[in-house]
Design an enzyme around this catalytic site. Structure first.
Site, mmCIF file in Angstrom:
data_model
loop_
_atom_site.group_PDB
_atom_site.id
_atom_site.type_symbol
_atom_site.label_atom_id
_atom_site.label_comp_id
_atom_site.label_asym_id
_atom_site.label_seq_id
_atom_site.Cartn_x
_atom_site.Cartn_y
_atom_site.Cartn_z
ATOM 1 N N ASP A 129 0.626 -1.291 -0.108
ATOM 2 C CA ASP A 129 -0.175 0.074 0.232
ATOM 3 C C ASP A 129 1.228 1.385 -0.294
ATOM 4 O OD1 ASP A 129 -2.302 2.151 0.486
ATOM 5 O OD2 ASP A 129 -3.050 0.576 1.772
ATOM 6 N N GLY B 117 -5.022 3.404 -8.506
ATOM 7 C CA GLY B 117 -5.261 3.180 -9.673
ATOM 8 C C GLY B 117 -4.186 4.589 -10.226
ATOM 9 N N ASP C 146 -10.454 4.474 -1.710
ATOM 10 C CA ASP C 146 -10.873 3.220 -0.698
ATOM 11 C C ASP C 146 -12.668 2.448 -0.863
ATOM 12 O OD1 ASP C 146 -8.479 2.789 -0.138
ATOM 13 O OD2 ASP C 146 -8.545 2.781 1.513
HETATM 14 C C1 GLA Z 1 -5.943 2.181 2.737
HETATM 15 C C2 GLA Z 1 -6.105 1.135 2.000
HETATM 16 C C3 GLA Z 1 -6.842 0.435 2.440
HETATM 17 C C4 GLA Z 1 -6.854 -0.267 3.789
HETATM 18 C C5 GLA Z 1 -6.487 0.751 4.352
HETATM 19 C C6 GLA Z 1 -5.789 0.316 5.908
HETATM 20 O O1 GLA Z 1 -6.773 2.736 2.746
HETATM 21 O O2 GLA Z 1 -6.659 1.540 0.586
HETATM 22 O O3 GLA Z 1 -7.313 -1.073 1.512
HETATM 23 O O4 GLA Z 1 -5.337 -1.493 3.522
HETATM 24 O O5 GLA Z 1 -5.599 1.388 3.927
HETATM 25 O O6 GLA Z 1 -4.626 1.091 6.489
#
Ligand code: GLA
Length: 510
Positions: free
Chosen positions: A253, A295, A316
């Site tokens: 991430d 993306g 998200d």
């Molecule tokens: C980001 C990701 C989520 C999740 C959070 C965790 O927002 O896009 O899917 O993994 O971090 O902190």
């Protein structure tokens, strides 16, 4: 005589109780369950291909429904692999020689026998069908513990989800040390877990003992999105640790990576993923890499090149605002546009399946029943399957109700997602009121979803010209698992508000 009365009274009371229970059940469960209950005879589900690298640990639990006990066997199993006939779990090391190994999986019980081919392709590609599983984020947030993960593995088996092909049990953010909780690493620089993960290797072993796979999460930046320690500056050491612990899946991430770089050129966007992608390729086990960078830089165009197997295409889903349409439609409609970029081993990821009992991502609060209508939930699942999306449920595994399981576990709907041709549905039509998606399947049939985006019931049609079909076709209603009458020229159906009609069209042989 007295005895007779007693029996009658008991029968009457029993009868009344039975009726009362029936009424209560009907009142509690007004959501229409479309998925027919699987029968007692064995049926083998899941993908028909499995990609892996040579000489790596192999683990596959044959997903099968049917009354237990089932006796499993497999013809053509390479000698490096062994199958436990009682559990259907195949373990061992993949053959050292690349190539295609065609197995016939067999499941037999007192009610019958099922057989199904599984092609194990030993080479350099993983995730030849979209990953299916569960992720901790939208229910446990920063409360996640090792016990939650073990319980989720238990629930994946007990609920029957694993019998339909769900296999990854993935921990999201918040398992490393929080930035306020020093030290972050040991004297050798090895990553430390926080107090809620006292035995992470034991947790992974436990998940594996069920025949399931384990997933984890980190960031290429110094911190994860929730402020826990990331892999930034320690990528090699952390990748090794993740492999040593036995993980099979990594969500990587972006989060705080921007603090290292001040522009977002394509090279900058690709760099941390290419680094991790290469490290995982060198690992001594197969680890699926999920790119999570929302993306940026049209990741669908290059995600596979840097070693990713799936890549989030949107922000998200749990934080997206709903308007006339619920947020999954927004994530889905955006993801649908990138259909040309998908192929086996490289999938667009529009984020998790948020149904059942889910928490509110804005507050990180505890779970509550989804506000989506039943029709919306059928649309959600249909859309994700048509788009060959990873199917990762992120609601509460401890509170799976019958309706939620009926949405998650329809073998014929899941077969659309897991089809080995590996195509994402093409957009046939999209306007304010309608969306029509069509996904070519390996057997030459076409899976078609007619989605009603409007707030009123609506007849939606798709013509053979639009779908590229000719002649007579038999539509099969996949949710109800029923063939409908043969039709020619077009297929049309009355679709409820925000709902879907999902069919598979098969040409009638002449
Ligand atoms: C980001 C990701 C989520 C999740 C959070 C965790 O927002 O896009 O899917 O993994 O971090 O902190």
């Amino acid at each position: 005589m007295r005895r007779f009365h007693l029996v009658c009274i008991l029968l009457l009371v029993g009868g009344f109780l039975f009726c009362a229970w029936d009424v209560a059940w009907a009142a509690a469960e007004t959501r229409p369950i479309l998925t027919p209950k699987p029968g007692p005879a064995p049926r083998i589900n899941g993908p028909s291909v499995q990609g892996c690298r040579p000489g790596r640990p192999f683990l596959y639990r044959i997903p099968a429904t049917g009354a237990r006990p089932i006796e499993f066997s497999a013809q053509g199993l390479p000698e490096e692999l062994a199958l436990d006939p009682a559990t259907g779990i195949i373990t061992g090391t993949t053959p050292a020689a690349p190539g295609e190994y065609v197995l016939t999986l067999v499941a037999e019980n007192a009610e019958g026998k099922a057989e199904r081919p599984l092609k194990v392709i030993v080479g350099d590609r993983l995730a030849l069908t979209p990953p299916m599983g569960w992720n901790s984020w939208y229910i446990h947030y920063n409360r996640v513990t090792e016990q939650h993960m073990r319980n989720a593995a238990d629930a994946m088996i007990a609920s029957g989800m694993a019998d339909f092909g769900y296999q990854y049990v993935n921990c999201d953010d918040c398992w490393t040390k929080h930035r306020n909780d020093k030290p972050y690493r040991d004297a050798q620089g090895n990553l430390l877990t926080n107090a809620k993960f006292p035995d992470i290797k034991g947790m992974v072993d436990y998940i594996h003992s069920k025949g399931l796979k384990a997933g984890t999460y980190t960031s290429p930046g110094p911190w994860t999105c929730a402020g826990y320690v990331g892999a930034g500056g320690h990528e090699e050491q952390d990748a090794q640790k993740i492999a040593e612990w036995g993980f099979d899946f990594l969500k990587y991430d972006w989060c705080s990576y921007g603090s290292y770089e001040h522009n977002q050129d394509l090279k900058v966007l690709q760099k941390p993923y290419a680094l991790m992608g290469n490290l995982l390729k060198q690992a001594n086990r197969d680890i699926v890499l999920n790119l999570c960078q929302y993306g940026m830089g049209d990741v669908w165009k290059w995600g596979a090149e840097v070693g990713g197997h799936c890549w989030r295409t949107t922000h998200d889903l749990g934080l997206m605002a709903a308007n006339q349409l619920p947020s999954f439609y927004h994530a889905g409609l955006s993801n649908a546009r990138h259909w040309q970029y998908v192929k086996p081993g490289g999938w667009n990821d529009p984020d998790y399946i948020l149904i059942g009992t889910v928490g509110d991502a804005r507050t990180g609060g505890p779970g509550a029943a989804t506000s989506l209508t039943p029709d919306e939930q059928y649309s959600y699942m249909s859309m994700w399957c048509l788009m060959a999306s990873p199917l990762i449920f992120s609601g509460d595994m401890a509170r799976l109700d019958e309706f939620t399981l009926n949405v998650l576990c329809n073998a014929e709907v899941l077969a659309v997602d897991q089809d080995s041709l590996g195509k994402q549905a093409r957009i046939v039509r999209q306007n304010d009121d309608e969306l029509v998606l069509a996904k070519p399947m390996e057997d030459g049939s076409l899976a078609v979803g007619l989605f009603n985006l409007s707030a009123k019931p609506r007849e939606i049609s798709a013509s053979w010209t639009d779908l590229g079909l000719t002649g007579k076709q038999i539509p099969r209603d996949l949710w109800r698992q029923k063939d409908l009458g043969a039709t020619e020229g077009d297929y049309r159906a009355e679709v409820p508000p925000h709902g879907v009609m999902l069919v598979r069209l098969r040409g009638v042989e002449k």
